[in-house]
Motif scaffolding. Sequence first.
Motif, PDB file in Angstrom:
ATOM      1  N   VAL A  44      49.770 112.654  27.925  1.00 20.77           N
ATOM      2  CA  VAL A  44      49.431 112.308  26.543  1.00 20.77           C
ATOM      3  C   VAL A  44      48.789 110.927  26.566  1.00 20.77           C
ATOM      4  O   VAL A  44      49.386 109.962  27.056  1.00 20.77           O
ATOM      5  CB  VAL A  44      50.711 112.245  25.669  1.00 20.77           C
ATOM      6  CG1 VAL A  44      50.357 111.905  24.236  1.00 20.77           C
ATOM      7  CG2 VAL A  44      51.486 113.550  25.748  1.00 20.77           C
ATOM      8  N   ASN A  45      47.597 110.849  26.050  1.00 22.49           N
ATOM      9  CA  ASN A  45      46.860 109.591  26.150  1.00 22.49           C
ATOM     10  C   ASN A  45      46.999 108.746  24.882  1.00 22.49           C
ATOM     11  O   ASN A  45      46.089 108.659  24.073  1.00 22.49           O
ATOM     12  CB  ASN A  45      45.395 109.886  26.462  1.00 22.49           C
ATOM     13  CG  ASN A  45      44.666 108.629  26.897  1.00 22.49           C
ATOM     14  OD1 ASN A  45      45.293 107.612  27.181  1.00 22.49           O
ATOM     15  ND2 ASN A  45      43.351 108.698  26.929  1.00 22.49           N
ATOM     16  N   VAL A  46      48.184 108.152  24.728  1.00 17.92           N
ATOM     17  CA  VAL A  46      48.425 107.240  23.600  1.00 17.92           C
ATOM     18  C   VAL A  46      48.911 105.933  24.211  1.00 17.92           C
ATOM     19  O   VAL A  46      49.681 105.955  25.186  1.00 17.92           O
ATOM     20  CB  VAL A  46      49.495 107.814  22.637  1.00 17.92           C
ATOM     21  CG1 VAL A  46      49.912 106.802  21.585  1.00 17.92           C
ATOM     22  CG2 VAL A  46      49.010 109.096  21.987  1.00 17.92           C
ATOM     23  N   ASP A  47      48.497 104.803  23.674  1.00 20.21           N
ATOM     24  CA  ASP A  47      48.948 103.507  24.185  1.00 20.21           C
ATOM     25  C   ASP A  47      50.417 103.321  23.817  1.00 20.21           C
ATOM     26  O   ASP A  47      50.749 103.131  22.646  1.00 20.21           O
ATOM     27  CB  ASP A  47      48.085 102.394  23.562  1.00 20.21           C
ATOM     28  CG  ASP A  47      48.646 101.015  23.871  1.00 20.21           C
ATOM     29  OD1 ASP A  47      49.516 100.906  24.761  1.00 20.21           O
ATOM     30  OD2 ASP A  47      48.217 100.052  23.211  1.00 20.21           O
ATOM     31  N   TYR A  48      51.300 103.351  24.820  1.00 23.56           N
ATOM     32  CA  TYR A  48      52.735 103.350  24.494  1.00 23.56           C
ATOM     33  C   TYR A  48      53.263 101.985  24.057  1.00 23.56           C
ATOM     34  O   TYR A  48      54.407 101.865  23.653  1.00 23.56           O
ATOM     35  CB  TYR A  48      53.579 103.974  25.607  1.00 23.56           C
ATOM     36  CG  TYR A  48      53.462 103.355  26.984  1.00 23.56           C
ATOM     37  CD1 TYR A  48      53.913 102.075  27.244  1.00 23.56           C
ATOM     38  CD2 TYR A  48      52.929 104.095  28.037  1.00 23.56           C
ATOM     39  CE1 TYR A  48      53.828 101.528  28.512  1.00 23.56           C
ATOM     40  CE2 TYR A  48      52.843 103.562  29.314  1.00 23.56           C
ATOM     41  CZ  TYR A  48      53.291 102.268  29.543  1.00 23.56           C
ATOM     42  OH  TYR A  48      53.213 101.733  30.795  1.00 23.56           O
ATOM     43  N   CYS A  49      52.443 100.961  24.159  1.00 20.84           N
ATOM     44  CA  CYS A  49      52.866  99.667  23.610  1.00 20.84           C
ATOM     45  C   CYS A  49      52.589  99.587  22.111  1.00 20.84           C
ATOM     46  O   CYS A  49      53.027  98.652  21.446  1.00 20.84           O
ATOM     47  CB  CYS A  49      52.190  98.519  24.353  1.00 20.84           C
ATOM     48  SG  CYS A  49      52.941  98.310  25.975  1.00 20.84           S
ATOM     49  N   ASP A  50      51.844 100.539  21.592  1.00 24.92           N
ATOM     50  CA  ASP A  50      51.626 100.626  20.145  1.00 24.92           C
ATOM     51  C   ASP A  50      52.743 101.513  19.601  1.00 24.92           C
ATOM     52  O   ASP A  50      52.598 102.728  19.480  1.00 24.92           O
ATOM     53  CB  ASP A  50      50.235 101.226  19.892  1.00 24.92           C
ATOM     54  CG  ASP A  50      49.899 101.262  18.418  1.00 24.92           C
ATOM     55  OD1 ASP A  50      50.817 101.093  17.584  1.00 24.92           O
ATOM     56  OD2 ASP A  50      48.712 101.474  18.104  1.00 24.92           O
ATOM     57  N   VAL A  51      53.893 100.892  19.297  1.00 23.62           N
ATOM     58  CA  VAL A  51      55.095 101.694  19.019  1.00 23.62           C
ATOM     59  C   VAL A  51      54.912 102.599  17.794  1.00 23.62           C
ATOM     60  O   VAL A  51      55.429 103.711  17.755  1.00 23.62           O
ATOM     61  CB  VAL A  51      56.372 100.816  18.886  1.00 23.62           C
ATOM     62  CG1 VAL A  51      56.667 100.090  20.185  1.00 23.62           C
ATOM     63  CG2 VAL A  51      56.278  99.830  17.756  1.00 23.62           C
ATOM     64  N   LYS A  52      54.167 102.120  16.815  1.00 25.02           N
ATOM     65  CA  LYS A  52      53.907 102.955  15.619  1.00 25.02           C
ATOM     66  C   LYS A  52      53.137 104.210  16.002  1.00 25.02           C
ATOM     67  O   LYS A  52      53.451 105.314  15.551  1.00 25.02           O
ATOM     68  CB  LYS A  52      53.075 102.149  14.603  1.00 25.02           C
ATOM     69  CG  LYS A  52      53.891 101.548  13.520  1.00 25.02           C
ATOM     70  CD  LYS A  52      53.105 101.526  12.193  1.00 25.02           C
ATOM     71  CE  LYS A  52      54.074 101.387  11.051  1.00 25.02           C
ATOM     72  NZ  LYS A  52      54.824 100.115  11.120  1.00 25.02           N
TER      73      LYS A  52
END
Length: 424
Positions: A44-52
């Motif tokens: 899954v290509n989501v930036d995991y530091c962007d918690v929202k």
Amino acid sequence: MNVLVIGNGGREHAVIAALAKSPKVNKIYAMKGNAGIAQLAELVNVDYCDVKAVGEWVDQKGDIDFTVVTPDDPLALGLVDELESRGHRAFGPNKNAAIIEASKAFSKELMKKYNIPTAKYETFSSYEEAARYVETCDIPVVLKADGLALGKGVLICKTRQEAQDGLKEMMLDKKFGSAGNKVVVEEFLEGPEVSCLAFTDGKTIKPMITSCDHKRAKDNDEGLNTGGMGTFSPAPFFGEKSAEEVMEKIMKPTVYAMNAENRTFKGVLYFGLMKTKDGYKVIEYNSRFGDPETQVILPMLKTDLMEIFEAVVDERLDEVNIEWEEGACVCLVLASGGYPEKYEKGKEIVFGDLDKDVTVYHAGTAEKDGKIVTSGGRVLGVVAKGKDVEEARKKAYANAEKISFDGMYFRKDIGVKYRNIEKE
Ligand code: AMP
Ligand code: GLY
């Protein structure tokens, strides 16, 4: 259950490999994963530091039953809190507990307040005051950037000049960014090091098998500090007496201290310890599984990891009997030339004909045009088991020789240290 694992290193590959064996686990998603993880999980290509953004993705996906947050930065940013606030189950400490790793100034104060053995220290926010202090303190001295710095924010200074230069780098030149706004200046300790990881739900503490990391880039513990160039398990000097001392003087006091501070820690608590002539002392806490410690710990776990994760979240860890295999395990990290400083990416990796019982966990890899290429400093972890560390290390080295990529390097002495220290 459908499980989402946050992270993209060798540690996450090991966690996912263990979860994949669980009869409870149906499908695994990895955010963002790597080329090795892609064989076991959907990436899954989501930036995991962007918690929202992670919270929104989990909401929208709708069928994620459980999330495992492994890296330090999303934990420190409150990803577990974000998921819980949206009604999802997640493994890992809340933000107010993850601070035990995220701020060295916090963890040092905690240890002082609760009498947990650690190196003596002073904390400075002012460069001038730190520079004055370093003129008179004992040498060698250790400088630590307060915040997260990927395991690289620690300088062991053998001369006053090195200490002055180091302070300048951290506090004025901001070599580690805002992590260096505050600096801990610490007494230099000597002795063998051991990583003691434990599962805890804030009430029960269940230690894992011990392991030893090799933090320096070069053989004989020379060169720069890295995230870890290899590990072996168990620590040869760590016997029953050590286990009892560490549990009574360090693990229990730490978990109870966090409760007393209203920062109950649930997840994996990592105690980086040194065995000094005055007993075990805490070098660092981490709020998560270690990397590459996890790569030698989880292959030895006989119990279902998913069952342990759920028990921690539900605060019933006392009900789970955690069992480990006998013998030893070694992980040899294959790194990109130049790491931990500048290195190139995108080099094709050639895997030879590896032994069937050897596992290769991917760390910095990606898939490009159907080929597996390097995409990070630590690229692969070659993991082998044996009846003892010597047998396991021989197997790991024999298999590492069959793997190649441009610029590849690895330490030649993983698993050699500490063998002559008496076990107690
Ligand atoms: P840390 O990131 O705090 O674990 O530090 C990285 C490495 O630096 C440790 O694994 C130790 O080898 C070394 N180190 C840290 N603190 C000390 C200390 N007070 N005395 C001696 N070595 C230290
Ligand atoms: N191997 C050290 C760490 O995970 O911080």
